[in-house]
Design an enzyme around this catalytic site. Structure first.
Site, mmCIF file in Angstrom:
data_model
loop_
_atom_site.group_PDB
_atom_site.id
_atom_site.type_symbol
_atom_site.label_atom_id
_atom_site.label_comp_id
_atom_site.label_asym_id
_atom_site.label_seq_id
_atom_site.Cartn_x
_atom_site.Cartn_y
_atom_site.Cartn_z
ATOM 1 N N ASP A 450 -3.166 5.569 7.797
ATOM 2 C CA ASP A 450 -4.387 6.372 7.937
ATOM 3 C C ASP A 450 -5.584 5.431 8.007
ATOM 4 O O ASP A 450 -5.470 4.248 7.681
ATOM 5 C CB ASP A 450 -4.575 7.279 6.711
ATOM 6 N N ASP A 758 -1.996 11.248 2.904
ATOM 7 C CA ASP A 758 -2.635 11.757 1.684
ATOM 8 C C ASP A 758 -2.719 13.281 1.649
ATOM 9 O O ASP A 758 -2.886 13.872 0.595
ATOM 10 C CB ASP A 758 -4.038 11.155 1.495
ATOM 11 N N ASP A 762 0.758 16.044 5.657
ATOM 12 C CA ASP A 762 1.439 14.768 5.936
ATOM 13 C C ASP A 762 2.857 14.746 5.379
ATOM 14 O O ASP A 762 3.626 13.830 5.668
ATOM 15 C CB ASP A 762 0.649 13.595 5.324
#
Length: 1026
Positions: A450, A758, A762
């Protein structure tokens, strides 16, 4: 009827139903006590009624004389409701009884809490929390007792070879005492007993320590931070510190920390699959379903809840108390090692059986002689005890060969290195939830990361503000440059369309405190500090009709509200600038004039957004529209926030700087042959800017298909995706599904994929990846539970640390395999050749058990706890297909094993004549040289490819300590334990000879490493082509 009186009636009923089996005297006491209690219960009711009618000063209740004992039958006397009632209402989803009490507000009043401000929970109000904990219990579960040391001792005894050895030791002990008396006869059998006891003890201690460490890690991983409201302030506390009466703030991805009731919120849907097994999400509402259960997950929306039961009073607590965490999980590497152990064990069994047959045949054919040169077997003249003693000795030797041949140290080495690395990784901000992730990370070829919080600091601040097509030069003076009613609309959109909160700070140095996500906090602080927004006035002046919560797919959130002053309805939207812009048809300029958003102006706005994104800013847009009353529909119609024909209020640019060491960390990955891909929800320009800043994207690399958007990747055919996935470095505007799709493509191409995540969405990608890495600070509980490792500081540098530790684990295990197999090959060859040719085994059962101890325990401890070096990051990743035992390892171990076999067989057959020593001294020379060879070879095993095996050895204090302990124990074995170890004392010259022969291992290791090895695995040469 009041709740306390109902409770009293229940107590009376309990007394009436007392057991009838008590004695006559006890019955009399029971009757008297019942009469007193019933009368007091009735009197208490009449007294309570009087106090309602007459307001009079009541003197303090006099204390009873010391001769009386007060029995309190109502433990929850300080609250208006007891635990049983609370538990039953939520557990049975009893709306009827909940309404009788007065709904959620009634329960809150009974629990002396406020639905908005919570319980008293400031620094000076610890008494209220303590009282609640004492009355209702703490939010902890009774876990099954952890396995004690004795359990692991019993487990160690279950090894078949150990049991056979113990049986041989017992027989040897019995026959030895019978033949030689207890003073001399116990040595052979007793020494095997002692050796086996030491091996078992060390194995049990190691497993016991590992079990304790996993218990500690489990406790840390279960310690979730929960957002509570106490004394009107939001604060984060441990899940274990939650008490009955607490008001909890829930958002998407959170775990419900205890049983309770829904107070207020929007679009709340809960995943109750952990409780019911049903995969459908349950909608929670105040009227129809206000019940929330511990252990469930928030799938959508946000809310406040009132805690009614904690710990063992919850259904989840009762369920969890019966579950113990299984730490016996087999990692993939352990499974491969078990197969290797099994294969070597079979070879060992075959050799041991041949040795057994040869020795028995030689004994019974009269080809063996004792120390005095007399034949041991003379047919019927030989005593039965002597025959049995000899046979037991032969069986013990054969069984001991099996003990040495079976590399039991391999699973121990894996356990040690995993346990050691887990402990060290915890100190490096990485908490391992799944053991196999430690070793798998060492094989990783691709990391999908990310952007926000991982590559960046997640410290956001509004740095740009555009109103219409003009920038507001200084955001601090924005309120003086914006039309008042436009400013009012922006403030309204910020204050009411948020999951964050603002309250006055009682800390010195700051006037306000902000809570929520980093983006929400940045916008709120900008609006409060620079636009002078009065949050409380705005929230009181409006009522919220409906909320569209933010998620990673829509990338925007909306709110439908009614202003109390004029009863008008307005819709506000906030989100990714290009998403919100598509919904707008007009915009306000700085003067407050509404202008149409034609194609020309739309492209200008797009250009502004791209410009901010190219400066690494996250661009957020605000828009609103007035909603006519008839557009709301009737009560039966599903209310939605209007999302068309909006008027753009303004754009803000939020700066989130890169982490200081992230560029170096990305470079380290790339040098290690690991490809780093950035997958982000931000737009393509922000993504490019950050990727270039971090070093993920090289100069001009974006032209070669390295940067794409999620939608583009999604629309490729499967064949196109597989073809292009390796070249992609950045995927912008991606959804969680796009991330999952990329992971699947990379795995199809043979990559070992690590993924960071997070959010709740996901979870599929984290589960699909070979290694799922969740974020400890920003990560939701759903993401953490789906991951294998939690990065506690959300930092990409910690991801690289995990990669380094993963490679270290794999490398340490390879070192130990090389060391172990060298000893296995040498010991088996020496014993087999000597048994077949000379009819005797040069290494006795006790000596072989000692060698086994050096290999299995001390060797594992020395080599499995080596720390990671920078050299590990200079090698390409192992990937999925490379064999565990590489050609380099075969080269090293065969060279050392052949040398040891040559030296020891020379000593076996020619040692007595070459050095002019007795048979006993020669056997001791063989044993001593063999052990010292392993000590010197441990140094060689430290570096499998580097010729300098001493580099960094001063930092490996444990390794040097174990080498020292091994040498000291060997001296004790040879010099002081003659009868126990069946050795003879050696003089200085003989010690020097043994050390000299063993030390040749070093130059051999140095020379052998000059020999190149083919890339094709050795075992592939022996495979038959079909």
């Amino acid at each position: 009827m009041s709740m306390p009186f109902l409770t009293n009636i229940n107590r009376v009923e309990m007394l009436l139903n007392a057991s009838s089996t008590v004695s006559a005297s006890h019955k009399r006491w029971h009757s008297a006590f019942m009469a007193i209690y019933c009368s007091r219960a009735i009197m208490s009711l009449s007294t309570r009624n009087k106090t309602h009618k007459i307001k009079a000063k009541v003197s303090p209740t006099p204390r009873p004389p010391p001769s009386f004992v007060t029995v309190d039958l109502i433990p929850n006397h300080s609250f208006g409701i007891d635990q049983t009632t609370l538990t039953d209402i939520v557990k049975e989803k009893d709306l009827k009884n909940l309404d009788k009490i007065g709904g959620v507000e009634g329960v809150a009043t009974a629990l002396e809490t406020h639905v908005e401000y919570g319980i008293k929970g400031g620094d000076d109000d610890g008494e209220d929390i303590t009282r609640r904990t004492q009355l209702f219990g703490s939010n902890t579960y009774q876990k099954p007792p952890s396995k004690g040391f004795f359990h692991f001792v019993v487990e160690a005894f279950k090894d078949v070879t150990i049991l056979i050895l113990l049986a041989c030791a017992a027989l040897s002990l019995g026959f030895g005492i019978k033949e030689h008396g207890i003073k001399e006869g116990w040595y052979d059998g007793g020494s095997i007993f002692v050796a086996v006891f030491i091996v078992i003890s060390l194995s049990a201690v190691s497993n016991f320590r590992q079990n304790r460490q996993f218990d500690k890690l489990s406790q840390v991983s279960n310690d979730i931070k929960i957002e509570v409201v106490r004394s009107g302030r939001r604060q984060h506390v441990s899940i274990f510190e939650i008490v009955v009466g607490d008001v909890i703030c829930l958002k998407i991805g959170d775990q419900v920390p205890a049983d309770g009731l829904f107070i207020e919120g929007h679009s709340l849907r809960v995943d109750e699959s952990s409780m019911t097994g049903e995969s459908d999400h349950v909608e929670i509402s105040r009227q129809h379903r206000p019940f929330l259960f511990s252990g469930t997950k928030v799938a959508e929306g946000y809310a406040k809840m009132l805690i009614t039961s904690v710990g063992m009073s919850t259904t989840w607590g009762q369920m969890m108390s019966s579950i113990s965490r299984d730490i016996d999980e087999q990692t993939p590497l352990q499974e491969r090692l078990n197969k290797l152990t099994s294969s070597i064990g079979k070879v060992g069994l075959a050799v041991a059986f041949l040795v057994l047959v040869v020795l028995l045949v030689r004994y019974f054919t009269g080809n063996t002689k004792d120390d005095n040169g007399v034949r041991e077997f003379n047919g019927s003249k030989t005593k039965f005890d002597d025959i049995m003693n000899a046979v037991v000795g032969i069986i013990a030797d054969a069984v001991t060969i099996v003990v040495v041949a079976i590399p039991e140290g391999l699973p121990l080495a894996v356990t040690l290195t995993l346990a050691y690395s887990m402990k060290k990784m915890m100190a490096d901000h990485a908490m391992v939830r799944k053991l196999s992730a430690c070793e798998t990370m060492g094989s990783a070829t691709t990391i999908c990361t990310d952007k926000t919080g991982t590559l960046t600091l997640n410290e956001m601040k509004v740095t740009k503000f555009w109103l219409g097509l003009e920038p507001v030069a200084e955001t601090k003076n924005a309120n003086s440059k914006v039309a008042p009613f436009v400013l009012q609309l922006i403030q309204e959109g910020v204050a009411l369309n948020t999951t964050g909160s603002v309250h006055k700070s009682n800390k010195s140095g700051s006037e306000f405190e902000f809570s929520g996500s980093p983006t929400e906090k940045a916008i709120l602080s900008w609006a409060v500090l620079e636009l002078n927004m009065e949050t409380e006035d705005l929230t009181k002046g409006c009522s919220i009709i409906h909320v569209e919560t933010f998620d990673s797919k829509k990338k925007k959130s909306g709110v439908l509200l009614r202003r109390k002053a004029d009863n008008t309805v307005s819709a506000h939207w906030k989100g990714a600038a290009e998403m919100v812009l598509k919904m707008c048809s007009r915009y306000y300029d700085a003067s407050g004039i509404v202008k149409d958003l034609d194609n020309d102006r739309m492209s200008k706005f797009e250009h502004i957004i791209q410009g901010m994104a190219a400066s690494s800013l996250r661009c957020i847009a605000f828009a609103h529209v007035e909603v006519a009353e008839e557009e709301l529909g009737d009560e039966d119609t599903m209310v939605k926030v209007k999302d068309s024909g909006l008027t753009l209020l303004g754009l803000v640019g939020i700066k989130d700087p890169c982490r200081p060491g992230v560029k170096k960390a990305v470079e380290a990955c790339q040098n290690a042959g690991v490809n780093v891909k950035m997958i982000t929800g931000d737009n393509v320009f922000t993504a490019k800017a950050i990727a270039s800043e971090c070093g993920i994207l090289g100069p001009n690399q974006d032209r070669a298909g390295a940067v794409i958007e999620g939608e583009e990747f999604r629309n490729y055919t499967p064949e196109e995706r597989l073809e292009k996935v390796d070249n992609i470095c950045v995927m912008a505007r991606s959804s969680p599904f796009d991330k999952l799709l990329m992971v699947q493509c990379l795995k199809q191409k043979g990559h070992v994929v690590a993924v960071t995540g997070d959010g709740t969405n996901d979870a599929p990608a984290l589960k699909e990846a070979d290694i799922g890495l969740s974020m400890g600070i920003q990560g939701t509980e759903v993401a953490k539970e789906s991951s294998d490792i939690v990065i506690l500081d959300d930092n990409f540098e910690s991801v690289v640390t995990v990669l380094r530790w993963g490679r270290c684990v794999y490398n340490n295990i390879q070192k130990f395999i090389q060391f172990q197999l060298t000893v296995n090959v040498a010991a088996l060859a020496i014993n087999f050749v000597a048994a077949v040719s000379a009819g005797e085994v040069p290494l006795t059962a006790v000596q072989l058990l000692w060698v086994n101890l050096i290999m299995d325990t001390l060797g594992a401890l020395a080599l499995a706890t080596e720390k990671p070096t920078n050299e590990l990051m200079d090698k390409p990743p192992v990937g999925r297909t490379k064999p565990l035992i590489t050609n380099v390892m075969w080269r090293n171990l065969l060279a050392q094993a052949l040398y040891q076999i040559a030296v020891l067989l020379t000593l076996q057959f020619k040692g007595e004549s070459i050095f002019g020593v007795t048979s006993g001294v020669n056997d001791t020379l063989i044993f001593n040289t063999f052990v010292l060879c392993q000590v010197f070879n441990e140094f060689n095993a430290r570096k499998m490819e580097k010729r300098n095996v001493f580099k960094g050895i001063h930092r490996s204090k444990l390794f040097l300590g174990i080498i020292g302990i091994t040498i000291i124990l060997q001296v004790v074995m040879v010099e002081f334990l003659k009868k126990f170890a069946d050795t003879e004392r050696l003089n200085w010259g003989q010690w020097a000879l043994c050390i000299g022969l063993a030390a040749v291992s070093w130059p051999i290791g140095w020379v052998v490493k000059l020999i190149p090895v083919p890339d094709k695995p050795l075992l592939n040469f022996f495979k038959i082509k079909k």
